[in-house]
Design a protein around this motif. Structure first.
Motif, short mmCIF file in Angstrom:
data_model
loop_
_atom_site.label_atom_id
_atom_site.label_comp_id
_atom_site.label_asym_id
_atom_site.label_seq_id
_atom_site.Cartn_x
_atom_site.Cartn_y
_atom_site.Cartn_z
N LYS A 76 -4.06 -5.51 -7.49
CA LYS A 76 -3.25 -4.57 -7.17
C LYS A 76 -1.97 -5.22 -7.55
O LYS A 76 -0.82 -4.49 -8.32
N GLU A 104 2.16 10.92 3.23
CA GLU A 104 1.68 10.88 2.04
C GLU A 104 1.67 12.21 1.14
O GLU A 104 1.61 13.07 1.93
N GLY A 116 0.71 -1.13 0.12
CA GLY A 116 -0.02 0.16 0.11
C GLY A 116 0.92 1.11 -0.10
O GLY A 116 2.11 1.40 -0.62
N TYR A 117 0.34 2.15 0.56
CA TYR A 117 0.99 3.55 0.71
C TYR A 117 2.50 3.53 1.37
O TYR A 117 3.38 4.02 0.73
N VAL A 118 2.59 2.80 2.38
CA VAL A 118 3.84 2.46 2.95
C VAL A 118 4.66 1.38 2.42
O VAL A 118 5.87 1.57 2.10
N GLU A 160 7.24 3.70 10.66
CA GLU A 160 7.35 4.54 9.58
C GLU A 160 7.04 5.96 9.72
O GLU A 160 5.63 6.24 10.29
N ARG A 182 -9.26 8.23 3.07
CA ARG A 182 -9.46 7.76 4.41
C ARG A 182 -9.73 8.90 5.44
O ARG A 182 -8.93 9.67 5.76
N THR A 188 -3.44 -1.30 9.54
CA THR A 188 -3.61 -1.54 10.94
C THR A 188 -5.03 -0.47 11.58
O THR A 188 -4.65 0.35 12.25
N THR A 211 2.34 0.76 11.71
CA THR A 211 1.90 1.31 13.14
C THR A 211 1.22 0.38 14.07
O THR A 211 0.19 -0.03 13.92
N ASP A 260 1.54 -8.72 -1.96
CA ASP A 260 0.35 -8.33 -1.46
C ASP A 260 -0.78 -9.33 -1.60
O ASP A 260 -0.61 -10.15 -2.69
N LYS A 301 -6.72 7.21 13.76
CA LYS A 301 -6.75 5.90 14.31
C LYS A 301 -5.71 5.60 15.22
O LYS A 301 -5.90 5.02 16.14
#
Ligand code: NAD
Length: 437
Positions: A35, A155, A9-11, A151, A331, A86, A122, A30, A266
């Motif tokens: 994807k 973004e 994903g993004y990270v 991390e 999000r 997460t 995270t 993944d 979150k």
């Protein structure tokens, strides 16, 4: 070094591409087949500036590849990173660790030889202990060291953040991991970027403490902005006036519609839950969350007030949907609550965002999307800047005025000054400028 990155994903995708660019051989894994298929066709499934070129270069050089299969890449890897999501667990707000634990089980089944398993996601303090327990239970014979390496990239600026971070935090319990992690980050270490080694639990908590502090800083200036409006002061000048104090610092002092995004909401909530469970509540953060939650609908009320208290049947044009510029990530974006509150008041919502409209369609109902700010402003009674994309920083006010039903700009990011907007004959409302707007 051979690296397997679980979660693209993004990270995961940014970290994987950057590690490949450092010269390591990286396989990004993944579960989402779509994807991986897209990546293998050379398409980047997310919008992140510079990522397409970085991925293409490293794929071409043979250092970066993509797959849905764990076993091959994990068995060959020196280091396996876990970079899965997460999110908040439905119902109680704790971090949902099911993806992390599922990844840990699958990694355990495939590891061969001494392998470092690094949690980059995270995760709440103590998760590394549980990852290690799960892996030892699944494969008692495996020779592993479980490490925490949170991390901090943002973004929209993810590649430069990854390559030029303020610090790299690494939490270890097994001394063998120190040398390997130093090697993984060698190019940055050679550039004398601080590589902070600590214990695994401390490292896990550093990430939450950092995000909670930043969320608190934003919330602080937002409350000061509200006070400015009541007492006739200017929050922009207050930010500058306090930010020049080195103990405070000027960053994260921009008043706005409240923080959003895939991390702060979150992570603040998860920290509160961890703290409560450990009988050590973090009341500043509990309050931060409560203030931020009410702020978004309050922003809708600001728009309604600017329209004399009634938006029923009125067309409102929303500029910017993503939680910040230069990303397609929707999000927990403030735009969601703001739009829903305006719809609750009976407004008709038209919206434009350079990258976020596809993601927005899956989240928001009854929104009409357009091709440009001027397109959606046609017949509108208010234009509202929710996200400060660069292309909203130099709007043609005459053109806007000529197409709108009534010329009103509500600027929730203080992109403009009251004087310049009013000079063009538009009514203007912004954040925390009690003196003039
Ligand atoms: P994301 O949702 O964009 O990506 C997660 C990916 O993991 C998805 O593609 C998903 O399909 C994949 N996945 C889930 N379970 C898997 C499994 N068992 N095996 C393989 N793949 C699996 O999430 P993200 O934004 O990249 O965030 C990942 C983690 O990094 C989170 O813990 C987040 O809090 C943290 N983080 C995010 C950012 C950010 O700016 N997005 C910054 C710092 C830290």
């Amino acid at each position: 070094m051979k690296i397997a990155m679980i979660g693209s994903g993004y990270v995961g995708l940014v970290s994987g591409a950057c590690f490949a660019d450092f010269g390591h051989t990286v396989v990004c894994i993944d579960k989402a087949e779509g994807k991986i298929e897209a990546l293998n066709r050379g398409e980047i499934p997310i919008f992140e500036p510079g990522l397409d070129a970085l991925v293409a270069e490293n794929v071409k050089a043979g250092r970066l590849s993509f797959t849905t299969e764990f076993s091959g890449p994990v068995s060959e890897a020196d280091v396996v990173f876990i970079a899965v999501g997460t999110p908040s667990r439905r119902g109680d707000g704790h971090a949902d660790l099911s993806y992390v634990y599922a990844a840990a089980r699958e990694i355990a089944e495939s590891v061969k030889g001494f392998t470092i398993v690094v949690t980059k996601s995270t995760v709440p303090v103590g998760t590394g202990d549980e990852v290690e327990r799960i892996m030892r239970e699944t494969r008692p014979d495996a020779d592993i060291a479980v490490v925490s390496n949170p991390e901090f990239l943002r973004e929209g600026a993810a590649i430069s953040d990854f390559k030029r971070p303020d610090r790299i935090v690494v939490g270890i319990e097994d001394e063998r991991a120190r040398e390997v992690m130093t090697e993984v980050y060698r190019p940055l270490y050679l550039n004398q970027l601080p590589l902070l080694f600590t214990t695994r639990r401390t490292s896990e908590l550093i990430k939450y403490a950092a995000n909670a502090f930043l969320a608190m800083k934003i919330t602080f200036i937002n409350e000061i902005a509200d006070l400015c409006e009541k007492v006739g002061a200017d929050v922009q000048q207050i930010s500058r006036g306090i930010g020049l104090d080195g103990r405070i610092g000027s960053k994260f002092l921009h008043a706005g519609p409240g923080y959003g995004g895939s991390c702060f909401p979150k992570d603040t909530l998860a920290l509160v839950k961890t703290a409560q469970d450990n009988d050590s509540p973090v009341r500043l953060i509990e309050t931060t969350i409560a203030i931020n939650d009410t702020r978004k609908r309050a922003m809708a009320r600001k728009v309604i007030n600017a329209l004399n208290g009634d938006v029923r049947g009125k067309k409102i044009a929303i500029l910017g949907l993503t939680f910040k510029p230069e990303t397609d990530d929707m999000r927990d974006a403030p735009s969601i609550s703001i739009i829903q509150a305006l719809q609750d008041g009976g407004a008709r919502i038209f919206a434009y965002d350079p990258e976020g409209m596809e993601a927005s369609k899956a989240i928001l109902d009854n929104v009409t999307y357009g091709n440009s700010p001027y397109d959606i402003a046609e017949g509108a009674e208010a234009v509202v800047i929710v996200t400060e994309w660069n292309q909203f920083r130099a709007l043609d006010f005459q053109r806007l005025k000529s197409v709108m039903a009534k010329p009103l700009l509500v600027d929730l990011r203080n992109v403009y000054t009251p004087d310049e907007v009013k000079r063009h004959g538009l009514a203007y409302a912004s954040i925390g400028r009690g003196t003039s707007a």
